[in-house]
Design a protein around this motif. Structure first.
Motif, short mmCIF file in Angstrom:
data_model
loop_
_atom_site.label_atom_id
_atom_site.label_comp_id
_atom_site.label_asym_id
_atom_site.label_seq_id
_atom_site.Cartn_x
_atom_site.Cartn_y
_atom_site.Cartn_z
N LYS B 158 0.82 -1.22 0.00
CA LYS B 158 0.00 0.00 0.00
C LYS B 158 0.85 1.27 0.00
O LYS B 158 0.34 2.35 -0.24
CB LYS B 158 -1.00 -0.01 1.15
CG LYS B 158 -0.41 -0.12 2.52
CD LYS B 158 -1.51 -0.33 3.56
CE LYS B 158 -0.90 -0.71 4.90
NZ LYS B 158 -1.89 -1.01 5.91
N VAL B 159 2.14 1.13 0.28
CA VAL B 159 3.05 2.29 0.18
C VAL B 159 3.63 2.32 -1.24
O VAL B 159 3.37 3.24 -2.00
CB VAL B 159 4.18 2.22 1.23
CG1 VAL B 159 5.15 3.38 1.02
CG2 VAL B 159 3.59 2.28 2.64
N LYS B 226 -2.05 9.61 -1.46
CA LYS B 226 -2.68 8.64 -0.53
C LYS B 226 -1.63 7.68 0.00
O LYS B 226 -1.62 7.34 1.19
CB LYS B 226 -3.78 7.86 -1.26
CG LYS B 226 -5.10 8.60 -1.30
CD LYS B 226 -6.20 7.72 -1.90
CE LYS B 226 -7.46 8.55 -2.12
NZ LYS B 226 -8.28 8.02 -3.21
N ALA B 227 -0.78 7.22 -0.90
CA ALA B 227 0.26 6.26 -0.49
C ALA B 227 1.23 6.92 0.49
O ALA B 227 1.69 6.29 1.45
CB ALA B 227 1.02 5.77 -1.72
N GLU B 230 -0.38 6.99 3.79
CA GLU B 230 -0.35 5.63 4.29
C GLU B 230 1.05 5.30 4.83
O GLU B 230 1.21 4.62 5.84
CB GLU B 230 -0.71 4.67 3.14
CG GLU B 230 -1.18 3.31 3.54
CD GLU B 230 -2.45 3.32 4.39
OE1 GLU B 230 -2.41 2.70 5.44
OE2 GLU B 230 -3.44 3.98 3.98
N LYS B 233 1.83 5.83 8.51
CA LYS B 233 1.41 4.76 9.42
C LYS B 233 2.37 3.58 9.32
O LYS B 233 2.74 2.99 10.32
CB LYS B 233 -0.01 4.28 9.05
CG LYS B 233 -1.09 5.31 9.27
CD LYS B 233 -2.44 4.77 8.79
CE LYS B 233 -3.31 5.90 8.29
NZ LYS B 233 -4.35 5.44 7.37
#
Lengths: 302, 381
Positions: B158-159, B226-227, B230, B233
């Motif tokens: 997701k990154v 968005k990445a 993300e 986190k």
């Protein structure tokens, strides 16, 4: 099925956005047909990338990658090395770029990849100017050519200076195979592509590709103009294999350069004196090629 | 086998890279990052690292080859600094937009004009908008640890963004410190093999690097943003996992708070300056001054939330910026001000340490004194 010596299967789908009569797409289609499916294509920025990959569409039916204008040879170096480390010796890597990407802005990365002995084929589709940005001069633009940055002015008439002899420069790297080809002789192109791909190490093929808007020719005249470039020796077809030059084909009787020049709007400003000078240059260059034919002119280092 | 070696910060990165087992490495030397390609060449030529090095002819080609390598689906690495990073500039956003999890070490060095080989952050700070995660290190051990974490963060699906591991040129790249070199089996257990999502493969042709018109380009950038959010986190998660496995922490992986519980005056630092600031804080604390330091480890993504949370009692902040955004402050101070918008905290900017100018303890004492006395920040020469 094989039709007229070429695979029937297309690897470059129709429906792309190239101009009618585009010489570059003819070259590209046939390079792909000659190379077959087990390839990865690395493309420099230019018309071909723009017309063939408007996201999310693509014309490419082989794996294809584009990064920037001046680095196709460096990207190809990365692809090749990664394939090697994956144990894939079978897949061939073909980098492609126009004369802007190849002669000029990408010259450093091209030279580096050849010096390193990278196992890949670099195909330069040469239309003798920066066509994608609107017909500006390049290092491959012939003398006197009118482009948008070398216009026929009142004082200066077209390009000042001659073409960079890139095939020779790359042959001087110790390259095993360097060739010129043209869309006017696709069988010759096919043979040269297949020969280049059979060689381990860097190889280079330069294909003359008339550009309809850039050369100011009719869309139906692309192949006629390319044929005339051959008939007049404006673009001789040769190969330098292991340092030995061979003229792969030549016209039975060389036609005057005038015939080639008058077909194209980019030369319409030329006066008889300039045409004569071009004729002299063409003849001298061809005589030079004949004089070195069959001799080992470069060491093969790689 | 775990061993402690006294090595330089650059060497620490090379040692970590070896353990992360990249398969192809395009390399071009530039001071002060040169030791990294040198050391990796030794590893490869001695058979300690099974990899191919591409000895490219420029950093532009290093970045370009990096792009080609990731497109073909194998783990890679490169290192650079200053002019080298600047010449890569064109390719950096192409790598991030293609979502290749490349890892690159940057031995931070001033950008030319005039030529200067010493440390400041003008090289990497100038690239902070290019979609690369940027993690800055304070010690050689942290450089080693961050490099291992870097691959795991970048390669988290997701990154899928590239990452720069930044170390101060000379003052960390060339400084010898004891570094615990972790056991290869333990590193393997922490960092799984790289599994690319899509690769160039004749069996399944794909097109990489298309042209995007105004109707699609925006969405590529949106996906990267968005990445990147993300990634904030994931950096925390990977850091926590690393801490559990190897027993070392660097704040929460994004930001480190030093004596911040009751601090009313604090300096914000990046990289090696933090070490000096720690000492200054210790000295001032002895004099009962309520001072602290906030070290930004992750410049991108920027830990705005964590920063706000750390400033509950802070009246004035002084930002030590080793980069000048000529005409308007520095990258770090501008970001800090932006993160604190709407909060009643005074932020003073101190552009410092340009071109390797020492940021001594007395300079940082001056900065603290300035903010405690309610004076304006200035170029801390």
């Amino acid at each position: 099925m094989v039709i007229l010596g070429f695979e029937e299967k297309e690897f470059f789908a129709s429906g792309h956005r190239a101009c009618a009569g585009c010489g570059e797409t003819i070259a590209l289609r046939h390079v792909l047909k000659a190379a077959g499916e087990k390839i990865i294509v690395v493309q420099a920025t230019g018309c071909m990338e723009v017309v063939s990959t408007p996201y999310p569409e693509t014309s490419w039916e082989v794996p294809w990658i584009h990064c920037a204008f001046e680095n196709a040879a460096a990207v190809a170096s990365g692809v090749r090395a990664a394939l090697n480390m994956k144990g894939d010796k079978e897949t061939k890597v073909i980098a492609m770029g126009g004369d802007g990407a190849t002669y000029d802005i990408g010259f450093g990365s091209l030279s580096g990849a050849f010096e390193r002995g990278t196992n890949f084929l670099y195909v330069c589709t040469n239309n003798e100017a920066y066509m994608n940005t609107g017909i500006q001069r390049s290092g491959a633009t012939p003398e006197y050519t009118s482009t948008t940055t070398t216009p026929d002015g009142k004082v200066i008439h077209g390009k000042v200076g001659v073409k960079k002899p890139l095939p020779f420069i790359l042959a001087a790297h110790g390259t095993k195979y360097v060739a010129t080809a043209s869309v006017t002789n696709l069988f010759d192109l096919k043979k040269k592509v297949q020969k280049a791909l059979s060689i381990n190490g860097p190889t280079y093929i330069e294909v003359l590709v008339p550009c309809v808007p850039g050369w100011k020719i009719d869309a139906s005249a692309t192949l006629d103009v390319a044929k005339s470039a051959f008939d007049t020796n404006a673009f001789p077809l040769f190969e330098i294999e292991n340092g030995v030059l061979t003229i792969t084909s030549k016209p039975e009787a060389r036609k005057p350069i005038h015939e080639y020049l008058v077909m194209q709007g980019r030369f319409k400003h030329l006066n008889p004196e300039q045409m004569e000078r071009i004729q002299k240059g063409v003849d001298e260059h061809f005589a030079f090629l004949e004089s070195i034919q069959g001799k080992k002119i470069f060491e093969t280092l790689l | 086998m775990v061993e402690i070696k006294v090595i330089s910060g650059a060497d620490a990165i090379a040692q970590a890279v070896k353990l992360c087992k990249p398969k192809v490495l395009p390399m071009y030397p530039i001071t002060p990052s040169t030791l990294i390609p040198e050391r990796i060449s030794e590893f490869v030529n001695n058979g300690e690292l099974n990899a191919e090095i591409i000895y490219v002819e420029s950093e532009h080609s290093a970045a370009s080859a990096l792009f080609g390598i990731y497109a073909t689906g194998v783990r890679s690495f490169t290192a650079t600094a200053s002019q080298g990073l600047a010449i890569m500039h064109e390719i950096l956003p192409i790598i991030s937009a293609s979502r290749f999890p490349a890892v690159m070490a940057v031995a931070n060095r001033a950008l030319s004009g005039p030529l200067n080989i010493w440390n400041d952050h003008s090289d990497a700070m100038s690239e902070r908008d290019q979609g690369w995660i940027q993690l800055y290190c304070e010690t050689a051990q942290e450089a080693f640890d961050t490099t291992i974490m870097a691959y795991k963060i970048a390669e988290t699906e997701k990154v899928s963004l590239p990452l720069m591991v930044c170390i101060d040129g000379f003052s960390l790249s060339h400084v010898y410190e004891p570094v615990q070199i972790e056991d290869a089996i333990k590193v393997d257990a922490f960092l799984p093999e790289y599994k690319p999502v899509v690769v160039l493969d004749p069996k399944r042709p794909v097109t990489f690097g298309p042209v995007a018109f105004p109707n699609t380009y925006f969405e590529f950038k949106e996906a990267e943003e968005k990445a990147m959010l993300e990634a904030a986190k994931v950096i925390e998660q990977v850091h926590a996992e690393f801490a559990k496995k190897f027993g070392r922490t660097y704040g929460n992986g994004l930001v480190e708070l030093i004596e911040m519980k009751d601090a009313e005056y604090a300096l914000i630092t990046v990289g090696g300056t933090t070490g000096t600031a720690r000492e200054v804080v210790t000295e001032l604390r002895k004099k009962k001054k309520k001072v602290g330091v906030i070290r930004i480890k992750s410049m991108r993504p920027f830990p705005a939330e964590q920063l706000r949370a750390a400033l509950k009692k802070v009246k004035t902040l002084g930002v030590i910026d080793r980069h000048a955004s000529l005409g308007f402050g520095g990258a770090l101070s501008n970001d800090v001000k932006s993160a604190l918008q709407g909060q009643k905290i005074i932020v003073e900017e101190f552009v410092a340490g340009l071109g390797g100018r020492d940021i001594s303890k007395s300079r940082l004492h001056d900065a603290f004194e300035t903010i405690i006395k309610g004076k304006k920040g200035y170029w801390l020469k």
